[in-house]
Scaffold this active site. Structure first.
Site, short mmCIF file in Angstrom:
data_model
loop_
_atom_site.label_atom_id
_atom_site.label_comp_id
_atom_site.label_asym_id
_atom_site.label_seq_id
_atom_site.Cartn_x
_atom_site.Cartn_y
_atom_site.Cartn_z
N ILE A 247 0.82 -1.21 0.00
CA ILE A 247 0.00 0.00 0.00
C ILE A 247 0.86 1.27 0.00
O ILE A 247 0.40 2.33 -0.43
CB ILE A 247 -0.97 -0.04 1.21
CG1 ILE A 247 -2.18 0.85 0.97
CG2 ILE A 247 -0.28 0.31 2.51
CD1 ILE A 247 -3.34 0.59 1.93
N VAL B 203 4.34 -5.55 10.36
CA VAL B 203 3.15 -6.42 10.34
C VAL B 203 3.56 -7.82 10.79
O VAL B 203 4.40 -8.46 10.15
CB VAL B 203 2.51 -6.47 8.94
CG1 VAL B 203 1.28 -7.37 8.95
CG2 VAL B 203 2.13 -5.07 8.47
N HIS C 115 6.03 -12.28 5.73
CA HIS C 115 5.85 -11.85 4.34
C HIS C 115 7.21 -11.61 3.70
O HIS C 115 8.18 -11.27 4.36
CB HIS C 115 5.00 -10.58 4.25
CG HIS C 115 5.44 -9.47 5.15
ND1 HIS C 115 5.15 -9.45 6.49
CD2 HIS C 115 6.14 -8.34 4.90
CE1 HIS C 115 5.65 -8.36 7.04
NE2 HIS C 115 6.27 -7.66 6.10
P1 AMP Z 1 7.29 -4.91 7.26
O1 AMP Z 1 7.88 -3.65 7.84
O2 AMP Z 1 8.31 -5.81 6.63
O3 AMP Z 1 6.41 -5.61 8.28
O4 AMP Z 1 6.39 -4.45 6.06
C1 AMP Z 1 5.01 -4.28 6.15
C2 AMP Z 1 4.56 -3.72 4.83
O5 AMP Z 1 3.16 -3.85 4.76
C3 AMP Z 1 4.87 -2.23 4.64
O6 AMP Z 1 5.68 -2.08 3.45
C4 AMP Z 1 3.49 -1.59 4.50
O7 AMP Z 1 3.48 -0.54 3.54
C5 AMP Z 1 2.65 -2.77 4.05
N1 AMP Z 1 1.23 -2.66 4.35
C6 AMP Z 1 0.66 -2.33 5.53
N2 AMP Z 1 -0.68 -2.37 5.44
C7 AMP Z 1 -0.96 -2.76 4.18
C8 AMP Z 1 -2.18 -3.00 3.46
N3 AMP Z 1 -3.38 -2.84 4.03
N4 AMP Z 1 -2.09 -3.39 2.16
C9 AMP Z 1 -0.90 -3.54 1.58
N5 AMP Z 1 0.28 -3.35 2.20
C10 AMP Z 1 0.25 -2.96 3.49
#
Ligand code: AMP
Length: 118
Positions: free
Chosen positions: A34, A99, A103
């Protein structure tokens, strides 16, 4: 760390909130980040409840691990990133994981610069 079923990716998997989906199969879901950090910024997540890479590699079944990485490979093939790409997974506090659902980030579409900000 216990898995939080209310994390944002768990909600995406349950279709409670939308995502810009690119690929889905029984093992994985891929969608656009996002807040993209590059022209191509795709996230691939397993369907199972794993907080991080640690949990996934320790507890996922061989089928889940194989299925997940085959999905990553399928997404990479479909994206056709002829000029290359970067895969990364943040795990825990020092990596800045936001998150708590495992991932893989796929980053591409420009020269990505040094591996780490210094
Ligand atoms: P991390 O810091 O590796 O946990 O990355 C989490 C990623 O999730 C970040 O790049 C955010 O921009 C992405 N993110 C958070 N919420 C969403 C969402 N609703 N849809 C798509 N990506 C998201």
């Amino acid at each position: 760390m216990a898995y939080d079923p209310n994390n944002i990716f768990a909600k995406i998997l349950r279709k409670e909130i939308p995502c810009s989906s690119l690929y889905e199969d029984p093992f994985a879901l891929a969608f656009n980040d996002i807040h993209p950090k590059a022209p191509v910024h795709v996230l691939v997540i397993p369907k199972g409840a794993y907080v991080s890479a640690d949990d996934f590699y320790a507890d996922a079944s061989p089928e889940e691990v194989t299925g997940f990485y085959r999905a990553v490979a399928k997404v990479l093939k479909d994206l056709n990133l002829e000029d290359g790409y970067r895969l990364l997974s943040n795990c825990g506090v020092n990596a800045g994981q936001e998150v708590p659902h495992f991932h893989i980030h796929i980053l591409a579409g420009k020269k990505l610069g040094p591996m780490l900000a210094v």
